[in-house]
Motif scaffolding. Sequence first.
Motif, PDB file in Angstrom:
ATOM      1  N   ILE A  34       0.842  -1.195   0.000  1.00 36.75           N
ATOM      2  CA  ILE A  34       0.000   0.000   0.000  1.00 36.75           C
ATOM      3  C   ILE A  34       0.879   1.247   0.000  1.00 36.75           C
ATOM      4  CG2 ILE A  34      -1.834   1.308   1.152  1.00 36.75           C
ATOM      5  CD1 ILE A  34      -2.668  -1.273   2.574  1.00 36.75           C
ATOM      6  N   ILE A  35       0.594   2.153  -0.932  1.00 38.02           N
ATOM      7  CA  ILE A  35       1.206   3.483  -0.959  1.00 38.02           C
ATOM      8  C   ILE A  35       0.237   4.400  -0.215  1.00 38.02           C
ATOM      9  CG2 ILE A  35       1.865   5.434  -2.427  1.00 38.02           C
ATOM     10  CD1 ILE A  35       2.225   3.285  -4.699  1.00 38.02           C
ATOM     11  N   PHE A  36       0.752   5.212   0.695  1.00 33.35           N
ATOM     12  CA  PHE A  36      -0.081   6.141   1.455  1.00 33.35           C
ATOM     13  C   PHE A  36       0.223   7.572   1.030  1.00 33.35           C
ATOM     14  CE2 PHE A  36       0.246   2.418   4.108  1.00 33.35           C
ATOM     15  CZ  PHE A  36      -1.041   2.269   4.606  1.00 33.35           C
ATOM     16  N   GLU A  37      -0.813   8.309   0.705  1.00 30.81           N
ATOM     17  CA  GLU A  37      -0.702   9.737   0.417  1.00 30.81           C
ATOM     18  C   GLU A  37      -1.651  10.461   1.352  1.00 30.81           C
ATOM     19  OE1 GLU A  37       1.082  12.137  -1.296  1.00 30.81           O
ATOM     20  OE2 GLU A  37       2.359  10.382  -1.310  1.00 30.81           O
ATOM     21  N   TYR A  38      -1.106  11.292   2.217  1.00 32.52           N
ATOM     22  CA  TYR A  38      -1.900  12.057   3.180  1.00 32.52           C
ATOM     23  C   TYR A  38      -2.143  13.456   2.633  1.00 32.52           C
ATOM     24  CZ  TYR A  38      -1.185   8.385   6.601  1.00 32.52           C
ATOM     25  OH  TYR A  38      -1.192   7.182   7.257  1.00 32.52           O
ATOM     26  N   LYS A  39      -3.398  13.863   2.648  1.00 28.37           N
ATOM     27  CA  LYS A  39      -3.790  15.193   2.192  1.00 28.37           C
ATOM     28  C   LYS A  39      -4.575  15.857   3.309  1.00 28.37           C
ATOM     29  CE  LYS A  39      -2.058  14.335  -1.818  1.00 28.37           C
ATOM     30  NZ  LYS A  39      -0.771  14.905  -2.161  1.00 28.37           N
ATOM     31  N   PHE A  40      -4.149  17.036   3.707  1.00 26.95           N
ATOM     32  CA  PHE A  40      -4.814  17.770   4.780  1.00 26.95           C
ATOM     33  C   PHE A  40      -5.746  18.793   4.153  1.00 26.95           C
ATOM     34  CE2 PHE A  40      -1.081  15.864   6.485  1.00 26.95           C
ATOM     35  CZ  PHE A  40      -1.504  15.388   7.716  1.00 26.95           C
ATOM     36  N   VAL A  92      -5.239   4.724  10.840  1.00 24.65           N
ATOM     37  CA  VAL A  92      -5.336   4.454   9.399  1.00 24.65           C
ATOM     38  C   VAL A  92      -4.878   3.026   9.113  1.00 24.65           C
ATOM     39  CG1 VAL A  92      -4.365   5.041   7.137  1.00 24.65           C
ATOM     40  CG2 VAL A  92      -5.150   6.860   8.674  1.00 24.65           C
ATOM     41  N   TYR A  93      -3.729   2.632   9.651  1.00 19.54           N
ATOM     42  CA  TYR A  93      -3.224   1.266   9.438  1.00 19.54           C
ATOM     43  C   TYR A  93      -4.209   0.240   9.983  1.00 19.54           C
ATOM     44  CZ  TYR A  93       1.238   3.642   8.543  1.00 19.54           C
ATOM     45  OH  TYR A  93       2.223   4.459   8.055  1.00 19.54           O
ATOM     46  N   GLN A  94      -4.771   0.506  11.153  1.00 18.19           N
ATOM     47  CA  GLN A  94      -5.727  -0.412  11.772  1.00 18.19           C
ATOM     48  C   GLN A  94      -6.966  -0.574  10.891  1.00 18.19           C
ATOM     49  OE1 GLN A  94      -4.844  -2.081  14.533  1.00 18.19           O
ATOM     50  NE2 GLN A  94      -6.669  -3.307  14.208  1.00 18.19           N
ATOM     51  N   ALA A  95      -7.482   0.519  10.359  1.00 17.14           N
ATOM     52  CA  ALA A  95      -8.657   0.456   9.488  1.00 17.14           C
ATOM     53  C   ALA A  95      -8.366  -0.366   8.236  1.00 17.14           C
ATOM     54  CB  ALA A  95      -9.107   1.862   9.095  1.00 17.14           C
ATOM     55  N   LEU A  96      -7.165  -0.221   7.694  1.00 19.50           N
ATOM     56  CA  LEU A  96      -6.805  -0.982   6.489  1.00 19.50           C
ATOM     57  C   LEU A  96      -6.609  -2.459   6.804  1.00 19.50           C
ATOM     58  CD1 LEU A  96      -4.476   1.634   4.829  1.00 19.50           C
ATOM     59  CD2 LEU A  96      -6.750   0.957   4.084  1.00 19.50           C
ATOM     60  N   LEU A  97      -6.052  -2.760   7.951  1.00 20.47           N
ATOM     61  CA  LEU A  97      -5.902  -4.162   8.356  1.00 20.47           C
ATOM     62  C   LEU A  97      -7.275  -4.822   8.518  1.00 20.47           C
ATOM     63  CD1 LEU A  97      -3.001  -4.025  10.958  1.00 20.47           C
ATOM     64  CD2 LEU A  97      -2.975  -5.153   8.731  1.00 20.47           C
ATOM     65  N   ALA A 111     -10.206  11.335   9.706  1.00 21.00           N
ATOM     66  CA  ALA A 111      -9.736  11.018   8.351  1.00 21.00           C
ATOM     67  C   ALA A 111     -10.713  10.137   7.583  1.00 21.00           C
ATOM     68  CB  ALA A 111      -8.378  10.326   8.421  1.00 21.00           C
ATOM     69  N   LYS A 112     -10.649  10.298   6.270  1.00 17.12           N
ATOM     70  CA  LYS A 112     -11.372   9.425   5.355  1.00 17.12           C
ATOM     71  C   LYS A 112     -10.313   8.789   4.456  1.00 17.12           C
ATOM     72  CE  LYS A 112     -15.869   9.486   3.419  1.00 17.12           C
ATOM     73  NZ  LYS A 112     -17.027  10.307   3.119  1.00 17.12           N
ATOM     74  N   ILE A 113     -10.404   7.477   4.271  1.00 14.87           N
ATOM     75  CA  ILE A 113      -9.378   6.727   3.550  1.00 14.87           C
ATOM     76  C   ILE A 113      -9.993   6.144   2.281  1.00 14.87           C
ATOM     77  CG2 ILE A 113      -7.724   4.827   3.676  1.00 14.87           C
ATOM     78  CD1 ILE A 113      -8.308   5.033   6.838  1.00 14.87           C
ATOM     79  N   TYR A 114      -9.394   6.474   1.151  1.00 14.19           N
ATOM     80  CA  TYR A 114      -9.843   5.950  -0.139  1.00 14.19           C
ATOM     81  C   TYR A 114      -8.807   4.926  -0.592  1.00 14.19           C
ATOM     82  CZ  TYR A 114     -13.074   9.854  -0.098  1.00 14.19           C
ATOM     83  OH  TYR A 114     -14.072  10.741   0.251  1.00 14.19           O
ATOM     84  N   LEU A 115      -9.165   3.651  -0.509  1.00 16.32           N
ATOM     85  CA  LEU A 115      -8.252   2.565  -0.867  1.00 16.32           C
ATOM     86  C   LEU A 115      -8.575   2.098  -2.282  1.00 16.32           C
ATOM     87  CD1 LEU A 115      -5.943   0.777   0.164  1.00 16.32           C
ATOM     88  CD2 LEU A 115      -7.674  -0.826   1.005  1.00 16.32           C
ATOM     89  N   ASN A 116      -7.571   2.149  -3.149  1.00  9.05           N
ATOM     90  CA  ASN A 116      -7.744   1.840  -4.566  1.00  9.05           C
ATOM     91  C   ASN A 116      -6.687   0.847  -5.030  1.00  9.05           C
ATOM     92  OD1 ASN A 116      -9.637   4.249  -5.488  1.00  9.05           O
ATOM     93  ND2 ASN A 116      -8.123   5.063  -4.083  1.00  9.05           N
ATOM     94  N   ARG A 117      -7.075  -0.018  -5.941  1.00  9.81           N
ATOM     95  CA  ARG A 117      -6.101  -0.932  -6.561  1.00  9.81           C
ATOM     96  C   ARG A 117      -5.261  -0.139  -7.555  1.00  9.81           C
ATOM     97  NH1 ARG A 117      -5.001  -6.007  -6.886  1.00  9.81           N
ATOM     98  NH2 ARG A 117      -6.859  -6.724  -5.818  1.00  9.81           N
ATOM     99  N   PHE A 118      -3.966  -0.386  -7.556  1.00  9.15           N
ATOM    100  CA  PHE A 118      -3.064   0.231  -8.523  1.00  9.15           C
ATOM    101  C   PHE A 118      -3.208  -0.488  -9.862  1.00  9.15           C
ATOM    102  CE2 PHE A 118       1.135  -0.157 -10.630  1.00  9.15           C
ATOM    103  CZ  PHE A 118       1.243   1.151 -11.072  1.00  9.15           C
ATOM    104  N   VAL A 119      -3.469   0.282 -10.909  1.00  8.04           N
ATOM    105  CA  VAL A 119      -3.579  -0.266 -12.268  1.00  8.04           C
ATOM    106  C   VAL A 119      -2.490   0.396 -13.109  1.00  8.04           C
ATOM    107  CG1 VAL A 119      -5.069  -0.527 -14.292  1.00  8.04           C
ATOM    108  CG2 VAL A 119      -6.061  -0.616 -11.982  1.00  8.04           C
ATOM    109  N   SER A 120      -1.514  -0.395 -13.525  1.00 11.65           N
ATOM    110  CA  SER A 120      -0.359   0.137 -14.259  1.00 11.65           C
ATOM    111  C   SER A 120      -0.757   0.952 -15.475  1.00 11.65           C
ATOM    112  CB  SER A 120       0.551  -1.006 -14.725  1.00 11.65           C
ATOM    113  OG  SER A 120       1.298  -1.523 -13.682  1.00 11.65           O
TER     114      SER A 120
END
Length: 162
Positions: A34-40, A92-97, A111-120
């Motif tokens: 997982i790549i994490f990008e934090y935006k405030f 955040v890590y706990q929610a993803l686990l 926080a709101k977390i948007y988890l997306n599959r990486f598509v090359s």
Amino acid sequence: PVVTAEMLLLAKYEDVVLAGVADSILFVHGEPWIIFEYKFSKTQIPFRDHHVQARTYGLLLRNMGFETSRLFYAIVIVNPRAKDDEKLKHRVYQALLENGPKEAVLTTKNAKIYLNRFVSRDAELEVEWAIEFWKKKREAIATKNPNKCQSCEYNEQCKKTS
């Protein structure tokens, strides 16, 4: 599992060298998961640019030789008042686990977390579009977001042509 913070990513794409710094990356058995990008932001919806940035990091990881077939990226939109929240990343890590490796929109305190599959292929198309501009194969396209103009180095030139 190992989490890197602000990892420099550097790789060649076609004949262009790309570089970026991901906020953090979760590696499991040496493979990025997982790549994490934090935006405030007060806006709780990620912008297209946020996805482009995270997908570009995925492309860099792939071109650095990492296996990315199971890679996801998480855009974490954080309330600006929570910038100093020391437990934010843990939540955040706990929610993803708890969610597991699948696309989702998750909510935690602050926080709101948007988890997306990486598509090359999505990342490739976006980077190729940018490279066309860098190599002067196309003109710049003006943004529809006036807030971006405030910090743009071409701000004055756009005002003259408008």
